[in-house]
Design a protein around this motif. Structure first.
Motif, short mmCIF file in Angstrom:
data_model
loop_
_atom_site.label_atom_id
_atom_site.label_comp_id
_atom_site.label_asym_id
_atom_site.label_seq_id
_atom_site.Cartn_x
_atom_site.Cartn_y
_atom_site.Cartn_z
N LEU A 250 -1.25 -17.95 5.11
CA LEU A 250 -0.58 -17.48 6.20
C LEU A 250 -1.29 -16.86 7.27
N ILE A 251 -2.26 -16.28 6.81
CA ILE A 251 -3.46 -15.47 7.89
C ILE A 251 -4.35 -16.40 8.54
N GLU A 252 -4.67 -17.55 7.57
CA GLU A 252 -5.30 -18.76 8.28
C GLU A 252 -4.39 -19.87 9.32
N LYS A 253 -3.43 -20.18 8.67
CA LYS A 253 -2.51 -21.03 9.32
C LYS A 253 -1.58 -20.75 10.50
N ARG A 254 -1.15 -19.47 10.23
CA ARG A 254 -0.15 -18.84 11.22
C ARG A 254 -0.57 -17.76 11.96
N ASP A 255 -2.09 -17.49 11.83
CA ASP A 255 -2.87 -16.57 12.82
C ASP A 255 -1.90 -15.41 12.57
N LEU A 256 -1.66 -14.72 11.17
CA LEU A 256 -1.29 -13.43 11.00
C LEU A 256 -2.30 -12.68 10.70
N PRO A 257 -2.25 -11.33 11.15
CA PRO A 257 -3.46 -10.37 10.88
C PRO A 257 -3.39 -10.25 9.22
N PRO A 258 -4.31 -9.91 8.53
CA PRO A 258 -4.44 -9.59 7.26
C PRO A 258 -3.67 -8.22 6.95
N SER A 259 -3.64 -7.29 7.95
CA SER A 259 -2.93 -5.82 7.78
C SER A 259 -1.49 -6.27 7.56
N TYR A 260 -0.92 -7.51 7.99
CA TYR A 260 0.45 -7.75 7.95
C TYR A 260 1.08 -7.52 6.55
N PHE A 261 0.26 -7.78 5.54
CA PHE A 261 0.50 -8.02 4.36
C PHE A 261 0.12 -6.85 3.44
N THR A 262 -0.23 -5.84 4.01
CA THR A 262 -0.71 -4.74 3.26
C THR A 262 0.56 -3.69 2.91
N THR A 263 1.86 -4.00 3.71
CA THR A 263 3.01 -3.10 3.24
C THR A 263 4.10 -4.30 2.88
N SER B 58 0.78 -1.25 -0.16
CA SER B 58 0.25 0.02 -0.04
C SER B 58 0.98 1.33 -0.03
N SER B 59 2.19 1.15 0.39
CA SER B 59 2.82 2.17 0.16
C SER B 59 3.84 2.66 -0.87
N CYS B 60 4.28 1.51 -1.27
CA CYS B 60 5.31 1.94 -2.62
C CYS B 60 4.86 1.13 -3.87
N GLY B 61 3.72 0.07 -3.62
CA GLY B 61 3.05 -0.83 -5.07
C GLY B 61 4.04 -2.02 -5.13
N THR B 62 5.16 -2.28 -4.49
CA THR B 62 5.92 -3.42 -5.03
C THR B 62 5.02 -4.71 -4.43
N LYS B 63 4.99 -5.56 -5.39
CA LYS B 63 4.22 -6.97 -5.14
C LYS B 63 5.36 -8.08 -5.01
N THR B 64 5.04 -8.59 -3.60
CA THR B 64 6.07 -9.40 -3.07
C THR B 64 5.55 -10.94 -2.70
N ILE B 65 4.26 -10.94 -2.83
CA ILE B 65 3.48 -12.24 -2.18
C ILE B 65 2.24 -12.50 -2.92
N THR B 66 2.13 -13.79 -3.11
CA THR B 66 0.80 -14.06 -3.68
C THR B 66 -0.34 -14.03 -2.69
N ARG B 67 -1.57 -13.83 -3.41
CA ARG B 67 -2.71 -13.63 -2.48
C ARG B 67 -3.05 -14.96 -1.77
N ASP B 68 -2.80 -15.74 -2.65
CA ASP B 68 -3.19 -17.44 -2.10
C ASP B 68 -2.18 -17.65 -0.76
#
Length: 80
Positions: A42-55, A27-37
């Motif tokens: 990781l959100i489901e299995k590692r209990d990470l918040p979705p916001s972790y993947f916004t930057t 959301s800051s620089c536009g770089t794309k580094t991880i797939t949505r899948d």
């Protein structure tokens, strides 16, 4: 080992194992580094918040360094 499984990034998607996945933009620089899948996994299995993947990691480090620098500045002001 790294670079063993070939993949290609193109126009906001990653092709790997003959399947194409959407990439999540920072959301800051536009770089794309991880797939949505993978982020969803990781959100489901590692209990990470979705916001972790916004930057991306680089922007997270930059933001943290700015915050830490502000804390140092504030501490120096208080010490004077």
């Amino acid at each position: 080992p790294t670079d063993v499984i070939p993949f290609a990034d193109n126009n906001g998607s990653r092709t790997i194992w003959k399947k194409t996945f959407d990439l999540v933009p920072c959301s800051s620089c536009g770089t794309k580094t991880i797939t949505r899948d993978f982020a969803d996994y990781l959100i489901e299995k590692r209990d990470l918040p979705p916001s972790y993947f916004t930057t991306c990691d680089a922007c997270k480090r930059r933001d943290l360094s700015v915050k830490m620098g502000a804390l140092v500045d504030k501490a120096q002001e208080v010490a004077l």
